[in-house]
Design an enzyme around this catalytic site. Structure first.
Site, short mmCIF file in Angstrom:
data_model
loop_
_atom_site.label_atom_id
_atom_site.label_comp_id
_atom_site.label_asym_id
_atom_site.label_seq_id
_atom_site.Cartn_x
_atom_site.Cartn_y
_atom_site.Cartn_z
CD1 TRP A 363 0.89 -0.05 3.00
CD2 TRP A 363 -0.87 1.20 3.53
NE1 TRP A 363 1.13 0.47 4.25
CE2 TRP A 363 0.06 1.25 4.60
CE3 TRP A 363 -2.06 1.92 3.65
CZ2 TRP A 363 -0.18 1.99 5.77
CZ3 TRP A 363 -2.28 2.65 4.82
CH2 TRP A 363 -1.35 2.67 5.86
CG ASP A 364 4.80 0.90 1.30
OD1 ASP A 364 4.18 -0.18 1.37
OD2 ASP A 364 5.61 1.26 2.17
CD GLU A 502 1.96 -3.89 8.75
OE1 GLU A 502 3.08 -3.73 9.26
OE2 GLU A 502 1.80 -4.07 7.54
CE LYS A 623 5.63 -2.26 10.98
NZ LYS A 623 5.50 -3.29 9.92
CD GLN A 624 2.34 1.01 9.60
OE1 GLN A 624 3.48 0.58 9.59
NE2 GLN A 624 1.60 1.05 8.51
#
Length: 806
Positions: A363-364, A502, A623-624
């Site tokens: 998805w980056d 995640e 995580k993010q």
């Protein structure tokens, strides 16, 4: 060190693999790591060459179970170039003394330089100046030049110029147990100056084939020696070849203080190329036609001049920010250039600079496209076509899972099937653990967002009609089929998915993977459902009817989308805090101080907890950003409108409350986390935003994750730092065909200027003090463009400019 260079003045073996990744060379077709040309892969060095779409699948038997993985293949090493003095062993860093050393990447001209002065065991001193580039003008060309000066000796010099097909995929320690052999030898070729009918009499060549995907790869090299005045030097040539390796040894005499120049010109082709007969024949034909290094470099530098004119971002008030931004721009363009637009290629999350993530597309793209959309939109268009060509595979995946529409994979490679591995190695414990990340269905929201925002930036109605609309409608159809209606809540819900965080793969103790009602996913689905209706209204009647018939879109489905746009369920807790997923508020708090004190760096706290026998699913951690992604992707006014349409309150403090709640519970285990936090903090805490931005800028150069950058750069964070300038700090957004701007952090960005291209109109933007000047350049296809700043909208015709008070 200037704002155009990345340089190192000493050789540090433990840093070499990181530097190889950061000084990679590429042209959007193939990339080569910045390793020493005289080295093969070992504990210090890792030469690697990669090309878009160069995938291969291999099976590894693990505990008696076959595990299939697809990898971006490390292709034959074209760099090999060794120097022998008076017939002795080849010069290497392990057998000479380095008297001086400089390793420099010139991003302005995309050339890698090394300058060494060495002393061998016989006390002979030699200066070697090397230059290397991968041509942006001729996409199949890689070139090297060595200038060798014997400082205190005269005698015989031998140069070994080789092509090596014995390479394997061994660039990521975590993958060492997996099969890394991906190439089979096909043929090598040598030509002798005595054989006059041999094409390219000073050419060696090698052809290999990927073992499963059967992609043919050919490299042909021409090596020549020139004297001080540029005249060719007569050399002896000894040839040697094996099935997967070929070299020639060039021998000649050198004199003290008299430099010689050795040039190696290489042609690189694959069977995926267009307009070729077959790779080996075309490589040999092309390399024979290449001119000298200097001639090829001039064309290469001109091509980069054009790219910098379009893509440079100037921040004259901060030299280090300027340097890092240019390094990031360089890497983005090295991986995805105008050459990429003509390929069937997605954009790998870790570029073409290493083997991390196996070269897969994630998805980056969500972070990469915004910069390209306003400068080189045909690259975005080409990458979106990569998705479109795999729409059939996405439809099949949805059907096999019991859904309708198109379900794109979390990890995509050659043909668009799900490439997420079943297990992954936890380096903290050394154990292989189940990988449930295929449940990150939000990749489909990212693809939808990318298509829609490409159209908004470019006005490319042709793409929307022919390709984009079909993907948008099929993705919406997938979400409608994975959602279900809860009559007790009078809301639609989505179960069994993972969010961007995640760390949370399932509920604590649950057997099944996935979570219920991830807020980010559900809000995105509400927005997609509404936008899909807008897409249908944009289509001309004939095209709308044809597409609806083609995909069998019914009126009932359209009514369902309308209902979902009003009734998606969003969980909340604690005074306006959006719950990351349903049940998040019941998780345990973590003793953060304990883990920081015990482990220091805790970015990958999930691995730490699992290695201790604990479970990250139990805790309030991330995580993010997950919830905060909503504030990253949408302007506050737009997000407020979405929540109001859903019937939820969204107040002026919603952003601050959610950032202050989730940021302390985030480990920043992904470099993308710094980009998102810098963006969302800009509205209410500019100093914290700028601090986070500095971390994002340095994340790859400083290898903040402790070793991951050597396995491949992080395309998302590099492009994200550029998007932060235009979309975060300049607050650019498109509403009703108007490009709106609202500059923030002006004291940090004094003198900022850059180019954009909005709907076929090239523009120059510059920020000075409290004034923002916008120039609509005269070479655009549109007659005018509308720009809004602080509520004032101006229509600029080609050649006009306007200065706004900000």
């Amino acid at each position: 060190m200037t704002s155009w260079t990345l340089a190192y003045d000493s050789f540090e073996p433990e840093e070499e693999r990181l530097r190889e990744a950061l000084t990679s060379l590429g042209n959007g077709y193939f990339c080569t790591r910045g390793s020493f040309s005289w080295t093969e892969a070992d504990d210090v060095h890792y030469p690697g060459t990669y090309t878009h779409g160069g995938f291969n699948r291999e099976t590894t038997i693990m505990a008696g179970v076959p595990v299939l993985n697809e990898d971006l293949v490390n292709l034959p090493n074209w760099l090999l170039f060794e120097m022998r003095i008076e017939g002795e062993e080849a010069v290497g860093t392990d057998n000479v003394e380095l008297l001086s050393y400089r390793h420099e990447l010139d991003v302005r001209n995309a050339v890698l330089k090394r300058t060494l002065r060495i002393r061998d065991r016989a006390e002979r001193e030699t200066t070697v100046e090397t230059r290397r580039f991968v041509s942006m003008a001729e996409k199949h060309l890689g070139a090297m030049k060595w200038k060798i000066t014997p400082e205190n000796w005269s005698g015989k010099l031998e140069i070994v110029s080789a092509l090596d097909g014995r390479v394997t995929n061994r660039g990521v320690a975590r993958y060492q147990d997996l099969e890394g052999r991906h190439l089979d030898a096909v043929a090598t070729h040598t030509s002798s100056p005595d054989v006059v009918d041999t094409p390219g009499r000073d050419v060696i060549a090698l052809e290999a084939r990927t073992r499963q995907s059967r992609i043919y790869v050919a490299e042909a090299a021409r090596t020549r020696v020139y004297g001080e005045g540029g005249q060719p030097v007569d050399v002896g040539r000894d040839l040697y070849r094996m099935e997967d390796y070929v070299h020639e040894v060039l021998s000649f005499e050198v004199e003290e203080k008299t430099p010689v120049r050795v040039e190696k010109m290489v042609a690189f082709y694959t069977s995926r190329d267009r307009a070729i007969n077959e790779p080996l024949a075309n490589a040999m034909k092309s390399v024979g036609r290449y001119g000298t290094f200097a001639e090829a470099f001039e064309r290469h530098a001109r091509a980069w001049d054009e790219l910098w004119d379009l893509c440079d971002v100037q921040v004259p008030g901060n030299e280090e920010v300027q340097r890092l931004l240019r390094i990031h721009i360089y890497h983005i363009l090295s991986v995805c250039s105008p050459h990429t637009a003509d390929l069937d290629a997605g954009i790998p999350a870790r570029g073409l600079n290493g083997e991390a993530y196996r070269g897969h597309i994630f998805w980056d793209e969500l972070y990469i496209y915004p910069f390209l959309n306003f400068r080189l939109p045909k690259i975005t268009r080409g990458a979106l076509m990569y998705r479109y060509r795999r729409l059939g595979e996405a439809r099949a995946a949805a059907k096999e899972s019991g859904y309708r529409g198109a379900m794109f994979p979390w990890q995509s490679g050659s043909d668009g099937q799900e490439e997420t591995q079943k297990v992954h190695l936890n380096p903290n414990s050394g154990k292989w653990e189940p990988d449930l990340s295929h449940n990150q269905r939000h990749i489909n929201a990212a693809i939808f967002y990318n298509i829609w925002h490409y159209y908004q930036a470019t006005g490319d109605l042709e793409f929307l009609l022919d390709n984009g609309a079909e993907m948008l409608l099929e993705i919406t159809r997938f979400w409608a089929s994975i959602a279900h209606f809860n009559p007790e809540r009078d809301r639609y819900e989505i179960h069994g998915v993972m969010g961007p965080d995640e760390f949370h793969e399932k509920y604590p103790g649950a057997e099944e993977g996935g979570l219920n009602n991830n807020a980010y996913t559900n809000v995105m689905v509400a927005w997609m459902s509404e936008t899909a209706l807008e897409v249908l209204n944009l289509l001309p009647e004939r095209r709308r009817e044809a597409l609806s018939a083609e995909i069998e879109l019914s009126d009932d489905e359209i009514e369902l989308w309308e209902d979902m746009s009003h009734k998606m369920f969003v969980p909340f807790h604690d005074d306006g805090i959006i719950s990351q997923f349903e049940g998040y508020e019941d998780l345990e708090e973590l003793d953060w101080d304990h883990y920081r004190e015990k482990y220091g760096k805790i970015q990958r706290l999930d691995r730490i907890l699992k290695a201790e026998g604990d479970d990250p699913d139990k805790y309030k951690l991330a995580k993010q950003p997950d919830v905060l992604m909503l504030f990253f992707l949408f302007p506050l006014e737009e997000l407020e409108r979405i929540f109001e349409r859903l019937g939820y309150e969204f107040g002026p403090e919603t952003l601050r409350k959610n950032v202050e709640y989730y940021e302390p519970r985030t480990t920043h285990g992904s470099t993308l986390s710094f980009v998102v936090h810098a963006h969302v903090l800009a509205d209410f805490d500019p100093e914290a935003s700028w601090e986070m931005y500095q971390t994002a800028l340095n994340s790859d150069i400083g290898d903040v994750q402790g070793g991951t950058t050597s396995e491949g750069i992080h395309m998302g964070v590099m492009a994200g730092t550029l998007d932060l300038i235009q979309r975060g700090y300049m607050s650019s957004e498109i509403r009703d065909g108007v490009l709106h701007l609202d500059p923030k952090l002006r004291d940090k960005l004094e003198g900022l200027s850059f180019s954009m291209r909005f709907r076929e109109t090239p523009m120059e933007l510059s920020l000075e003090g409290n004034e923002l000047t916008v120039v609509a350049q005269a070479d655009g296809l549109n007659e005018c463009v509308k720009v809004g700043v602080n509520g004032a909208v101006e229509e600029l015709k080609a050649g006009e400019k306007h200065t706004f008070d900000v």
